[in-house]
Design a protein around this motif. Sequence first.
Motif, PDB file in Angstrom:
ATOM      1  N   ALA A   1       0.582  -1.202   0.408  1.00 24.66           N
ATOM      2  CA  ALA A   1       0.590   0.018  -0.589  1.00 24.66           C
ATOM      3  C   ALA A   1       1.031   1.445  -0.253  1.00 24.66           C
ATOM      4  O   ALA A   1       1.015   2.287  -0.589  1.00 24.66           O
ATOM      5  N   GLY A   2       2.525   1.381   0.568  1.00 25.00           N
ATOM      6  CA  GLY A   2       2.437   2.557   0.505  1.00 25.00           C
ATOM      7  C   GLY A   2       3.709   2.647  -0.617  1.00 25.00           C
ATOM      8  O   GLY A   2       4.059   3.405  -0.843  1.00 25.00           O
ATOM      9  N   ALA A   3       3.050   1.731  -1.707  1.00 21.66           N
ATOM     10  CA  ALA A   3       4.052   1.787  -3.539  1.00 21.66           C
ATOM     11  C   ALA A   3       3.046   2.910  -3.624  1.00 21.66           C
ATOM     12  O   ALA A   3       3.162   3.060  -5.277  1.00 21.66           O
ATOM     13  N   ILE A   4       2.018   2.784  -3.646  1.00 22.17           N
ATOM     14  CA  ILE A   4       0.516   3.320  -4.097  1.00 22.17           C
ATOM     15  C   ILE A   4       0.380   4.751  -4.140  1.00 22.17           C
ATOM     16  O   ILE A   4       0.851   5.256  -3.073  1.00 22.17           O
ATOM     17  N   THR A   5       0.616   5.449  -4.919  1.00 20.49           N
ATOM     18  CA  THR A   5       1.162   7.202  -4.895  1.00 20.49           C
ATOM     19  C   THR A   5      -0.750   7.324  -6.078  1.00 20.49           C
ATOM     20  O   THR A   5      -1.070   6.959  -7.055  1.00 20.49           O
ATOM     21  N   ALA A   6      -2.067   8.194  -5.510  1.00 19.27           N
ATOM     22  CA  ALA A   6      -3.145   7.988  -5.427  1.00 19.27           C
ATOM     23  C   ALA A   6      -3.378  10.475  -5.868  1.00 19.27           C
ATOM     24  O   ALA A   6      -2.907  10.135  -4.999  1.00 19.27           O
ATOM     25  N   SER A   7      -4.376   9.873  -6.850  1.00 18.64           N
ATOM     26  CA  SER A   7      -5.145  11.853  -7.107  1.00 18.64           C
ATOM     27  C   SER A   7      -5.824  11.567  -5.932  1.00 18.64           C
ATOM     28  O   SER A   7      -6.641  10.217  -5.388  1.00 18.64           O
ATOM     29  N   SER A   8      -6.222  12.755  -5.568  1.00 23.44           N
ATOM     30  CA  SER A   8      -6.943  13.004  -4.282  1.00 23.44           C
ATOM     31  C   SER A   8      -9.010  13.622  -4.817  1.00 23.44           C
ATOM     32  O   SER A   8      -8.730  13.929  -6.140  1.00 23.44           O
ATOM     33  N   PRO A   9      -9.856  12.539  -4.749  1.00 22.78           N
ATOM     34  CA  PRO A   9     -11.366  12.874  -5.595  1.00 22.78           C
ATOM     35  C   PRO A   9     -11.294  14.555  -5.554  1.00 22.78           C
ATOM     36  O   PRO A   9     -12.019  15.096  -6.575  1.00 22.78           O
ATOM     37  N   ASP A  10     -10.609  14.900  -4.235  1.00 23.69           N
ATOM     38  CA  ASP A  10     -11.233  16.984  -4.102  1.00 23.69           C
ATOM     39  C   ASP A  10     -10.228  17.817  -5.166  1.00 23.69           C
ATOM     40  O   ASP A  10     -10.495  18.886  -5.179  1.00 23.69           O
ATOM     41  N   GLU A  11      -9.322  16.770  -5.684  1.00 20.54           N
ATOM     42  CA  GLU A  11      -8.614  17.515  -6.627  1.00 20.54           C
ATOM     43  C   GLU A  11      -8.666  17.193  -8.134  1.00 20.54           C
ATOM     44  O   GLU A  11      -8.277  17.568  -9.458  1.00 20.54           O
ATOM     45  N   LYS A  12      -9.756  16.460  -8.322  1.00 21.59           N
ATOM     46  CA  LYS A  12     -10.299  16.006 -10.064  1.00 21.59           C
ATOM     47  C   LYS A  12     -10.022  17.282 -11.041  1.00 21.59           C
ATOM     48  O   LYS A  12     -10.167  16.868 -11.607  1.00 21.59           O
ATOM     49  N   ASP A  13     -10.947  18.808 -10.879  1.00 21.78           N
ATOM     50  CA  ASP A  13     -11.366  19.204 -12.052  1.00 21.78           C
ATOM     51  C   ASP A  13      -9.999  19.644 -11.814  1.00 21.78           C
ATOM     52  O   ASP A  13      -9.786  20.268 -13.055  1.00 21.78           O
TER      53      ASP A  13
END
Length: 120
Positions: free
Chosen positions: A82-94
Amino acid sequence: MTEYTAEGGHGAVPTEGVPVAPEPAAVRADWPLYEVFLRAKRGLNHVHVGSLHAADAQQALHHARDVYTRRNEGVSIWVVPAGAITASSPDEKDPFFAPAGDKVYRHPTFYDIPDDVPNI
């Protein structure tokens, strides 16, 4: 001389040097968290199905097989720390996906589709 006892109906058992309390096992909360992805059939995408803790990647793979494919649901399993996953935030979608919006040539509405092409 070894001391024997017959307590608990087990017969004469040597009790000298036998620990009274079990040793504490490794705390599983300290094990790293792995995310599990499963592919149901060939040709389909891997889909996130859950998470689990394991001591290492090989153990995570075996645990994922036991937990998530009990009824032969999959043909392939990925386990990722799990520490190797980098994801965008749903709040930053736009703001995050906005650069793709101004490239109209990426949308199929920009192109003329021939009548003899059934699916796009």
